[in-house]
Design a protein around this motif. Sequence first.
Motif, PDB file in Angstrom:
ATOM      1  N   SER A 109       0.815  -1.220   0.000  1.00  6.16           N
ATOM      2  CA  SER A 109       0.000   0.000   0.000  1.00  6.16           C
ATOM      3  C   SER A 109       0.850   1.271   0.000  1.00  6.16           C
ATOM      4  CB  SER A 109      -0.979   0.002   1.174  1.00  6.16           C
ATOM      5  OG  SER A 109      -0.297   0.070   2.403  1.00  6.16           O
ATOM      6  N   THR A 133      -7.509   1.039   1.163  1.00  9.02           N
ATOM      7  CA  THR A 133      -6.217   1.407   1.714  1.00  9.02           C
ATOM      8  C   THR A 133      -6.149   0.972   3.179  1.00  9.02           C
ATOM      9  OG1 THR A 133      -6.234   3.359   0.299  1.00  9.02           O
ATOM     10  CG2 THR A 133      -4.661   3.354   2.106  1.00  9.02           C
ATOM     11  N   PHE A 170      -2.742  -6.185  -6.110  1.00  7.48           N
ATOM     12  CA  PHE A 170      -2.420  -4.758  -6.172  1.00  7.48           C
ATOM     13  C   PHE A 170      -1.759  -4.457  -7.511  1.00  7.48           C
ATOM     14  CE2 PHE A 170       0.852  -7.061  -3.869  1.00  7.48           C
ATOM     15  CZ  PHE A 170       2.032  -6.688  -4.483  1.00  7.48           C
TER      16      PHE A 170
END
Length: 188
Positions: A109, A133, A170
């Motif tokens: 992240s 997030t 991601f």
Amino acid sequence: MARKDLSAALQSAVRARALIRVERPFDPNALAGFAVGMGSWLLLHLLNTDPMILNGYTAVQIRDVRRFALCAETDEGFLALAVRLRKLRPQVPKGVSLHTTTTLLRTASRQFPFVTIHSERSKRDREICWIGTPQRFTDTHLEMREITPAARFETKPGRHSLASITKIDFGGGYEAALAEIARERGDV
């Protein structure tokens, strides 16, 4: 293949940045991608086989990998040949730690606007994912600022058991599109 042998074979695939197919018990579809990292999680630079493009990263827990195969040795090497002809090369995301679920989420992240988590062990949640997030971690849970499919942030953070997370995505096109729309609206 014994767990020890499987782990050694996966480590070899990571060293070679090999294109592999990974099978897990709760996912009817094998994941295809370049093996680019390993800790307690296996990181794949994901191959989207329909348009034949690399599309972000998927991390799966090593303990959930039942089998894997080198794509050069399956289907007459079709996928391996296709990626070579298209000149697709895996990229290793710098600074992403694969040692624990918490370190993976924290480090991913930092580099990517959103992460997607899956809890596939529960039949009820198998088709569901949560995108957002990470905001806060405890020893057992994650609180995440979640974004909807309409690129709107939820008003309250979602709370998820770290032990239930089976897959983390991601850097893909869908997460990037959500981030762009949220930025355009001034939400990020």
